[in-house]
Design a protein around this motif. Structure first.
Motif, short mmCIF file in Angstrom:
data_model
loop_
_atom_site.label_atom_id
_atom_site.label_comp_id
_atom_site.label_asym_id
_atom_site.label_seq_id
_atom_site.Cartn_x
_atom_site.Cartn_y
_atom_site.Cartn_z
N ASN A 226 -20.04 7.64 0.52
CA ASN A 226 -20.47 7.74 1.91
C ASN A 226 -20.48 6.37 2.58
O ASN A 226 -20.01 6.23 3.71
N GLU A 227 -20.99 5.39 1.86
CA GLU A 227 -21.01 4.04 2.44
C GLU A 227 -19.58 3.57 2.71
O GLU A 227 -19.29 2.97 3.74
N ARG A 228 -18.69 3.91 1.82
CA ARG A 228 -17.28 3.49 1.98
C ARG A 228 -16.67 4.06 3.25
O ARG A 228 -16.06 3.35 4.04
N ILE A 229 -16.83 5.36 3.46
CA ILE A 229 -16.24 5.97 4.66
C ILE A 229 -16.95 5.46 5.92
O ILE A 229 -16.32 5.15 6.93
N ARG A 230 -18.28 5.35 5.86
CA ARG A 230 -19.02 4.88 7.04
C ARG A 230 -18.55 3.48 7.46
O ARG A 230 -18.34 3.21 8.64
N THR A 231 -18.35 2.61 6.47
CA THR A 231 -18.03 1.23 6.85
C THR A 231 -16.53 1.00 7.06
O THR A 231 -16.14 0.12 7.81
N THR A 232 -15.68 1.84 6.43
CA THR A 232 -14.24 1.62 6.64
C THR A 232 -13.71 2.41 7.84
O THR A 232 -12.77 1.97 8.50
N TRP A 233 -14.30 3.60 8.11
CA TRP A 233 -13.82 4.38 9.26
C TRP A 233 -14.68 4.15 10.49
O TRP A 233 -14.17 3.83 11.57
N PHE A 234 -16.00 4.30 10.33
CA PHE A 234 -16.86 4.06 11.50
C PHE A 234 -17.19 2.57 11.54
O PHE A 234 -18.35 2.14 11.47
N ASP A 235 -16.13 1.79 11.66
CA ASP A 235 -16.26 0.32 11.63
C ASP A 235 -16.55 -0.19 13.05
O ASP A 235 -16.72 0.59 13.98
N ALA A 236 -16.57 -1.52 13.20
CA ALA A 236 -16.95 -2.11 14.49
C ALA A 236 -16.00 -1.64 15.60
O ALA A 236 -16.43 -1.34 16.72
N ALA A 237 -14.69 -1.55 15.29
CA ALA A 237 -13.72 -1.18 16.33
C ALA A 237 -13.94 0.28 16.77
O ALA A 237 -13.92 0.59 17.98
N ASN A 238 -14.19 1.15 15.80
CA ASN A 238 -14.39 2.56 16.12
C ASN A 238 -15.69 2.75 16.91
O ASN A 238 -15.75 3.49 17.89
N SER A 239 -16.72 2.05 16.47
CA SER A 239 -18.00 2.12 17.16
C SER A 239 -17.87 1.60 18.59
O SER A 239 -18.41 2.19 19.54
N THR A 244 -17.27 2.44 24.54
CA THR A 244 -16.44 2.34 25.75
C THR A 244 -16.27 3.72 26.40
O THR A 244 -16.38 3.86 27.63
N ALA A 245 -16.05 4.76 25.58
CA ALA A 245 -15.87 6.10 26.13
C ALA A 245 -17.15 6.58 26.81
O ALA A 245 -17.12 7.14 27.91
N LEU A 246 -18.31 6.32 26.17
CA LEU A 246 -19.59 6.75 26.75
C LEU A 246 -19.89 5.96 28.03
O LEU A 246 -20.34 6.54 29.03
N ASP A 247 -19.61 4.64 28.00
CA ASP A 247 -19.83 3.82 29.21
C ASP A 247 -19.00 4.36 30.37
O ASP A 247 -19.46 4.44 31.51
N GLY A 248 -17.74 4.73 30.07
CA GLY A 248 -16.83 5.23 31.12
C GLY A 248 -17.36 6.53 31.70
O GLY A 248 -17.38 6.72 32.92
N LEU A 249 -17.80 7.42 30.81
CA LEU A 249 -18.35 8.70 31.28
C LEU A 249 -19.58 8.46 32.14
O LEU A 249 -19.71 9.01 33.24
N LEU A 250 -20.47 7.59 31.65
CA LEU A 250 -21.72 7.32 32.39
C LEU A 250 -21.41 6.75 33.77
O LEU A 250 -22.03 7.15 34.76
N SER A 251 -20.43 5.86 33.84
CA SER A 251 -20.18 5.26 35.16
C SER A 251 -19.57 6.31 36.11
O SER A 251 -19.84 6.29 37.30
N ASP A 252 -18.80 7.28 35.58
CA ASP A 252 -18.29 8.35 36.45
C ASP A 252 -19.38 9.34 36.87
O ASP A 252 -19.27 9.97 37.91
N LEU A 253 -20.40 9.49 36.02
CA LEU A 253 -21.50 10.41 36.37
C LEU A 253 -22.39 9.83 37.45
O LEU A 253 -23.04 10.55 38.21
N GLY A 254 -22.47 8.49 37.51
CA GLY A 254 -23.42 7.82 38.39
C GLY A 254 -23.00 7.81 39.85
O GLY A 254 -21.94 8.24 40.22
#
Ligand SMILES: NC(=O)C1=CN([C@@H]2O[C@H](COP(=O)(O)OP(=O)(O)OC[C@H]3O[C@@H](n4cnc5c(N)ncnc54)[C@H](OP(=O)(O)O)[C@@H]3O)[C@@H](O)[C@H]2O)C=CC1
Length: 254
Positions: A226-239, A244-254
């Motif tokens: 689990n640690e392996r997948i969390r750190t290799t897939w949900f890495d800094a770039a993915n996070s 960025t996607a949430l920020d974009g959605l929030l700014s369109d909602l506002g």
């Protein structure tokens, strides 16, 4: 006994009526708009306290709380000429319609509360965000699984953005199943297993004594899979891409 009106008896309208009435001894009186006729008739046939009104003004006139659950672009027609005075309260469940925008379309001076009911109100298991807090409206949603009143629509938009992540979660599970299929596993077996894995996640989320970080740590062996997948897939770039996607959605909602 409360009197609740519903203008727009579609998908979410049906879930609200079922949550308010199904298996409830002293269900509230519910007044439905005539549009969405088939659903409205079916609900009125199923529940003794539910009635279909002749028009949308009759819904308002019969109710203390009026929920507006038409689609955003249907609101002009649905609310044309409607008057809701200050002795009633309007609940705006239309995604993307701010309370001040609705105020311009609606006659009268009834207080307006925005809310995000989700389909699980049907089972009275959904926490509903409201804005601003209102005793009658908050009590209504408390009965449908809980209420989370927020101070302003900026905070409300953050919660709206969170609701936009739900189908991605299902798509993620479908991707896991698809990947197993590519490894030669029969689709039905892969799907059965993935569903079982994540139903376990759903159950453990009910344990509010542990934070999300604790739940993650408790399911993870140091140096394990689990640690392996969390750190290799949900890495800094993915996070960062998620942010960025949430920020974009929030700014369109506002
Ligand atoms: N579905 C969901 O999970 C959620 C939806 N919402 C919001 O709720 C609203 C409704 O969504 P949803 O239930 O999915 O949509 P639906 O299309 O299923 O329902 C809309 C309903 O409004 C009715 N309607 C259209 N025009 C009028 C009118 N002039 N007077 C009265 N009723 C009218 C339609 O009737 P007819 O069939 O006759 O056209 C239909 O029954 C949207 O604004 C959405 O953003 C909010 C939270 C969750």
């Amino acid at each position: 006994m409360k009197r609740i009106g519903l203008i727009g008896v579609g998908e979410i309208g049906r879930a609200l009526v079922e949550g308010l009435c199904e298996g409830i001894d002293e269900a509230p009186e519910v007044y439905l708009s005539p549009r969405g006729a088939r659903t409205a008739e079916e609900l009125a046939g199923r529940f003794e306290t539910v009635r279909v009104c002749a028009d949308n003004q009759a819904v308002v006139d019969s109710s203390e709380i009026v929920l507006i659950a038409v689609r955003r672009d249907q609101r002009y027609e649905a609310l044309a000429g409607l008057r809701v005075d200050g002795d009633r309260t309007v609940v705006n469940v239309m995604a993307g319609v701010r309370n001040d925008e609705l105020r311009k379309t609606l006659g009268g001076d009834a207080p307006i509360v925005r809310a995000i009911p989700l389909p699980t109100v049907r089972e009275r298991r959904s926490v509903t965000v409201t804005c601003p807090a209102h005793p009658l409206v908050d009590a209504l949603f408390e009965e449908l699984g809980g209420v989370l009143p927020v101070a302003d629509e900026a905070a409300f938009d953050v919660f709206s953005a969170l609701t936009g992540t739900l189908t991605t979660h299902y798509a993620y599970l479908a991707s896991l199943t698809g990947w197993a299929g590519e490894q030669g596993i029969a689709h039905a077996e892969a799907e059965r297993y993935v569903r079982s894995l994540f139903q376990g996640v759903g159950r453990s989320l009910g344990d509010e004594a542990r934070t999300l970080q604790q739940l993650a740590a408790d399911h993870e062996t140091p140096g394990g899979n689990n640690e392996r997948i969390r750190t290799t897939w949900f890495d800094a770039a993915n996070s960062a891409a998620l942010t960025t996607a949430l920020d974009g959605l929030l700014s369109d909602l506002g």
